[in-house]
Structure formats: C-alpha cells, structure tokens
Scaffold this active site. Structure first.
Site, PDB file in Angstrom:
ATOM      1  N   ARG A 191       0.821  -1.216   0.000  1.00  0.00           N
ATOM      2  CA  ARG A 191       0.000   0.000   0.000  1.00  0.00           C
ATOM      3  C   ARG A 191       0.851   1.260   0.000  1.00  0.00           C
ATOM      4  O   ARG A 191       0.412   2.316  -0.471  1.00  0.00           O
ATOM      5  CB  ARG A 191      -0.997  -0.033   1.164  1.00  0.00           C
ATOM      6  CG  ARG A 191      -2.089  -1.081   0.959  1.00  0.00           C
ATOM      7  CD  ARG A 191      -3.022  -1.166   2.149  1.00  0.00           C
ATOM      8  NE  ARG A 191      -2.340  -1.562   3.364  1.00  0.00           N
ATOM      9  CZ  ARG A 191      -2.029  -2.820   3.682  1.00  0.00           C
ATOM     10  NH1 ARG A 191      -2.351  -3.802   2.883  1.00  0.00           N
ATOM     11  NH2 ARG A 191      -1.403  -3.094   4.809  1.00  0.00           N
ATOM     12  N   GLU A 235       3.041  -6.624  13.408  1.00  0.00           N
ATOM     13  CA  GLU A 235       1.922  -6.714  14.355  1.00  0.00           C
ATOM     14  C   GLU A 235       1.278  -8.095  14.204  1.00  0.00           C
ATOM     15  O   GLU A 235       0.743  -8.650  15.141  1.00  0.00           O
ATOM     16  CB  GLU A 235       0.908  -5.607  14.027  1.00  0.00           C
ATOM     17  CG  GLU A 235      -0.166  -5.411  15.067  1.00  0.00           C
ATOM     18  CD  GLU A 235      -1.204  -4.382  14.636  1.00  0.00           C
ATOM     19  OE1 GLU A 235      -1.061  -3.812  13.539  1.00  0.00           O
ATOM     20  OE2 GLU A 235      -2.167  -4.192  15.394  1.00  0.00           O
TER      21      GLU A 235
HETATM   22  P1  AMP Z   1       4.334  -2.322  11.692  1.00  0.00           P
HETATM   23  O1  AMP Z   1       5.601  -2.917  11.173  1.00  0.00           O
HETATM   24  O2  AMP Z   1       3.764  -3.104  12.845  1.00  0.00           O
HETATM   25  O3  AMP Z   1       4.461  -0.861  11.994  1.00  0.00           O
HETATM   26  O4  AMP Z   1       3.259  -2.499  10.559  1.00  0.00           O
HETATM   27  C1  AMP Z   1       3.230  -1.617   9.506  1.00  0.00           C
HETATM   28  C2  AMP Z   1       3.001  -2.315   8.204  1.00  0.00           C
HETATM   29  O5  AMP Z   1       2.032  -3.337   8.297  1.00  0.00           O
HETATM   30  C3  AMP Z   1       2.480  -1.327   7.200  1.00  0.00           C
HETATM   31  O6  AMP Z   1       3.085  -1.617   5.951  1.00  0.00           O
HETATM   32  C4  AMP Z   1       0.992  -1.537   7.182  1.00  0.00           C
HETATM   33  O7  AMP Z   1       0.528  -1.559   5.856  1.00  0.00           O
HETATM   34  C5  AMP Z   1       0.783  -2.906   7.814  1.00  0.00           C
HETATM   35  N1  AMP Z   1      -0.122  -2.882   8.962  1.00  0.00           N
HETATM   36  C6  AMP Z   1       0.180  -3.174  10.239  1.00  0.00           C
HETATM   37  N2  AMP Z   1      -0.877  -3.100  11.033  1.00  0.00           N
HETATM   38  C7  AMP Z   1      -1.889  -2.716  10.255  1.00  0.00           C
HETATM   39  C8  AMP Z   1      -3.265  -2.436  10.484  1.00  0.00           C
HETATM   40  N3  AMP Z   1      -3.804  -2.549  11.707  1.00  0.00           N
HETATM   41  N4  AMP Z   1      -4.020  -2.055   9.453  1.00  0.00           N
HETATM   42  C9  AMP Z   1      -3.474  -1.931   8.214  1.00  0.00           C
HETATM   43  N5  AMP Z   1      -2.202  -2.177   7.916  1.00  0.00           N
HETATM   44  C10 AMP Z   1      -1.407  -2.565   8.932  1.00  0.00           C
END
Ligand code: AMP
Length: 174
Positions: free
Chosen positions: A62, A99
């Site tokens: 995205r 996550e």
């Molecule tokens: P993080 O590494 O945990 O900060 O996760 C960020 C990445 O995972 C980004 O590329 C987001 O597109 C995706 N992502 C993580 N959590 C979500 C969420 N709750 N909703 C949408 N995309 C998420």
C-alpha cells in the site's frame, strides 16, 4: 474539510483481519475518492516541500500506491522497498516482527546515490518494525532519510519508540 476527518471518514476498520485481534485499517475507500486521495498526496508533499526530497521510497504494497503520486509531485524518482524475493537485482535485506507475523523486506543496492535525501512512505505505522527495517535499508543503501510519511499512526502500539529521532509525519493519529 479538515484532513483528519477526510481521512478518518474514509478508512474502514476491518475486525479480525488478517488474524483474530487485529483491526485492519482498510484504505481502499480513501483511494477510491479522488478528492480525498488528491488531498492526502498534496498534504504529504506540502509538509516536506518541493526541493527537500531527492527520492521517495514506498513500502510494499500500500505504500507504493501513496509513494508514486508523492514522487511525481515532488518531481523525483521512486524506489520500491519490497517483500523478499520480488526485486530482480542485488539487494540488501532486513527481517523484522510485524503486528501480525514476521517479514523480510529488500531494497536494490543501487537504489540511491550517496547522500540522496529520501522520504519513506507507507499507509499505516503500527509497531514500527516495518518502518525501522525500511529506514535501515535506506541508510544501508546510502540514502539520507528526510522522514517517514504515513496516512495513519496507531499510537497505542508506540511504533515511534523504535524509530529514534526519525521525523515522523502522520496525517492522522489514532
Ligand atoms: P508495523 O511494522 O507493525 O508498523 O506495521 C506496519 C506495516 O504493516 C504497514 O506496511 C501496514 O501496511 C501494515 N499494517 C500493520 N498493522 C496494520 C493495520 N492494523 N491495518 C493496516 N495495515 C497494517
């Protein structure tokens, strides 16, 4: 209309996707709305200002959608940061916890000229693992990070804490 409301009204919460307990932030309604999409891209470019960025790095998948028009409006090139195995040339790679799972991302070794000023763009900042890994890859590739721009920061996950003194520009924080 203020940009926070513009964005919040067009991001759909999808419960338990892709795993139980995760509230997925679905940005497709925002992307489908021409005025909102334009406003978001303009806000990112205006925040840093034309002339302040040499390359925009978008994080799969995205992040690409946002990074491409941002790069176009800055008048600079785009660098994809991709999931492992997708880039055809020599890469640097970095693994990290998500996550919801683990991931490895890569960047082409020749993506930047030394000292190029790089803006990293993604949709959501959650735990910060993706952004941290992306930042390490950009630095490894010789880029100088101007900042990280995201549509939405999930503050309760405190991703910021992992990103040191990186400039984080979140259009909306929830
Ligand atoms: P993080 O590494 O945990 O900060 O996760 C960020 C990445 O995972 C980004 O590329 C987001 O597109 C995706 N992502 C993580 N959590 C979500 C969420 N709750 N909703 C949408 N995309 C998420």
């Amino acid at each position: 209309m203020d940009i926070e409301k513009l964005i919040l009204d067009r991001i759909r919460d999808v419960n338990d996707y892709p795993k139980p307990g995760i509230v997925f932030k679905d940005i497709t309604p925002l992307l489908a709305d021409q005025a909102a999409f334009t406003h978001v891209v303009d806000a990112i470019v205006a925040h840093y200002g034309r002339g302040a960025v040499d390359k925009v790095a978008g994080i799969e998948a995205r992040g690409f959608i946002l990074a491409a028009p941002v790069a176009y409006h800055f008048g600079v090139g785009l660098v994809p940061i991709r999931k492992k195995g997708k880039l055809p040339w020599q890469t640097y790679e970095k693994s990290y916890d998500l996550e919801y799972g683990t991931e490895t991302i890569e960047i082409h070794r020749d993506a930047f000229r030394p000292g190029e000023r790089v803006l990293i763009v993604d949709d959501v900042l959650a735990t910060g693992g993706t952004a941290q890994a992306a930042a390490e890859l950009v630095r490894q590739g010789g880029g100088d990070i101007v900042g990280l721009s995201v549509l939405m920061e999930l503050a309760f996950l405190d991703g910021r804490a992992r990103l040191g003194n990186l400039d984080i520009h979140a259009l909306v924080t929830v």
